[in-house]
Design a protein around this motif. Structure first.
Motif, PDB file in Angstrom:
ATOM      1  N   UNK A   1     -19.864  -7.941  18.718  1.00 15.92           N
ATOM      2  CA  UNK A   1     -20.959  -7.356  18.209  1.00 15.92           C
ATOM      3  C   UNK A   1     -21.596  -8.367  17.261  1.00 15.92           C
ATOM      4  N   UNK A   2     -22.856  -7.991  17.069  1.00 14.74           N
ATOM      5  CA  UNK A   2     -23.875  -8.854  16.357  1.00 14.74           C
ATOM      6  C   UNK A   2     -23.897 -10.254  16.831  1.00 14.74           C
ATOM      7  N   UNK A   3     -24.124 -10.279  18.044  1.00 16.07           N
ATOM      8  CA  UNK A   3     -23.902 -11.826  18.859  1.00 16.07           C
ATOM      9  C   UNK A   3     -25.256 -12.707  18.330  1.00 16.07           C
ATOM     10  N   UNK A   4     -25.151 -13.883  17.875  1.00 16.02           N
ATOM     11  CA  UNK A   4     -26.059 -14.737  17.679  1.00 16.02           C
ATOM     12  C   UNK A   4     -25.972 -15.955  18.576  1.00 16.02           C
ATOM     13  N   UNK A   5     -27.053 -16.625  18.815  1.00 18.90           N
ATOM     14  CA  UNK A   5     -26.772 -17.771  19.816  1.00 18.90           C
ATOM     15  C   UNK A   5     -25.747 -18.756  19.639  1.00 18.90           C
ATOM     16  N   UNK A   6     -25.228 -18.946  18.351  1.00 19.84           N
ATOM     17  CA  UNK A   6     -24.141 -19.604  18.155  1.00 19.84           C
ATOM     18  C   UNK A   6     -22.844 -19.366  18.958  1.00 19.84           C
ATOM     19  N   UNK A   7     -22.908 -17.920  19.482  1.00 21.60           N
ATOM     20  CA  UNK A   7     -21.695 -17.543  19.919  1.00 21.60           C
ATOM     21  C   UNK A   7     -21.713 -17.961  21.543  1.00 21.60           C
ATOM     22  N   UNK A   8     -22.875 -18.346  21.986  1.00 21.03           N
ATOM     23  CA  UNK A   8     -22.775 -19.019  23.384  1.00 21.03           C
ATOM     24  C   UNK A   8     -21.683 -19.875  23.608  1.00 21.03           C
ATOM     25  N   UNK A   9     -20.875 -19.228  24.512  1.00 25.81           N
ATOM     26  CA  UNK A   9     -19.552 -20.391  24.789  1.00 25.81           C
ATOM     27  C   UNK A   9     -19.004 -19.517  26.100  1.00 25.81           C
ATOM     28  N   UNK A  10     -18.078 -20.458  26.695  1.00 17.75           N
ATOM     29  CA  UNK A  10     -17.167 -19.937  27.807  1.00 17.75           C
ATOM     30  C   UNK A  10     -16.057 -19.387  27.038  1.00 17.75           C
ATOM     31  N   UNK A  11     -15.608 -18.091  26.968  1.00 17.05           N
ATOM     32  CA  UNK A  11     -14.633 -17.206  26.463  1.00 17.05           C
ATOM     33  C   UNK A  11     -13.408 -17.287  27.313  1.00 17.05           C
ATOM     34  N   UNK A  12     -12.336 -17.758  26.844  1.00 17.92           N
ATOM     35  CA  UNK A  12     -11.089 -17.607  27.798  1.00 17.92           C
ATOM     36  C   UNK A  12     -10.008 -17.034  26.887  1.00 17.92           C
ATOM     37  N   UNK A  13      -9.058 -16.321  27.588  1.00 20.99           N
ATOM     38  CA  UNK A  13      -7.862 -15.604  27.236  1.00 20.99           C
ATOM     39  C   UNK A  13      -6.571 -16.512  27.536  1.00 20.99           C
TER      40      UNK A  13
END
Length: 123
Positions: free
Chosen positions: A83-95
């Motif tokens: 939630x409340x995403x910002x440009x700094x959260x841009x990434x590849x997310x892995x588990x």
């Protein structure tokens, strides 16, 4: 255990996404599951992780209450609500899966990974 991430995409600043980490083999109820992210040119870093039975999930400090990890009832999927995403959260997310919840903030604790899903935050 094969892990498959899904739910990434393009979202505007302030928006939300829900990522899924699904096991196509055994259930995830015996593992700690962690979410990591890697932005271009940066190292992979922990977002948060949860144990199968232990208490509250661990979150990195930059999360600041915006993200939530949860598991589905049949123990095959772990979610990461963003939630409340910002440009700094841009990434590849892995588990990934780890054996011990106490070690789950550490990258070295994981021996199994999915391929990741791209999250792009842009207007």
């Amino acid at each position: 255990v094969e892990l498959v991430e899904s739910g990434g995409g393009l979202v505007q600043p302030g928006g939300s996404l829900r990522l899924s980490c699904t096991s196509t083999g055994w259930g995830l109820n015996h593992y700690a599951v962690g979410w990591f992210r890697q932005a271009p040119g940066k190292e992979r870093r922990i977002v948060g992780c949860s144990g199968s039975r232990e208490g509250d999930p661990f979150y990195a400090s930059f999360v600041k209450g915006r993200f939530t990890i949860s598991r589905n009832n049949d123990k095959t999927t772990v979610y990461l609500q963003l939630n409340q995403l910002g440009p700094e959260d841009t990434a590849v997310y892995s588990c990934g899966t780890a054996w011990d919840y106490r070690d789950c903030p550490a990258f070295s604790a994981y021996d199994n990974w999915g391929r990741g899903t791209q999250v792009t935050v842009s207007s």
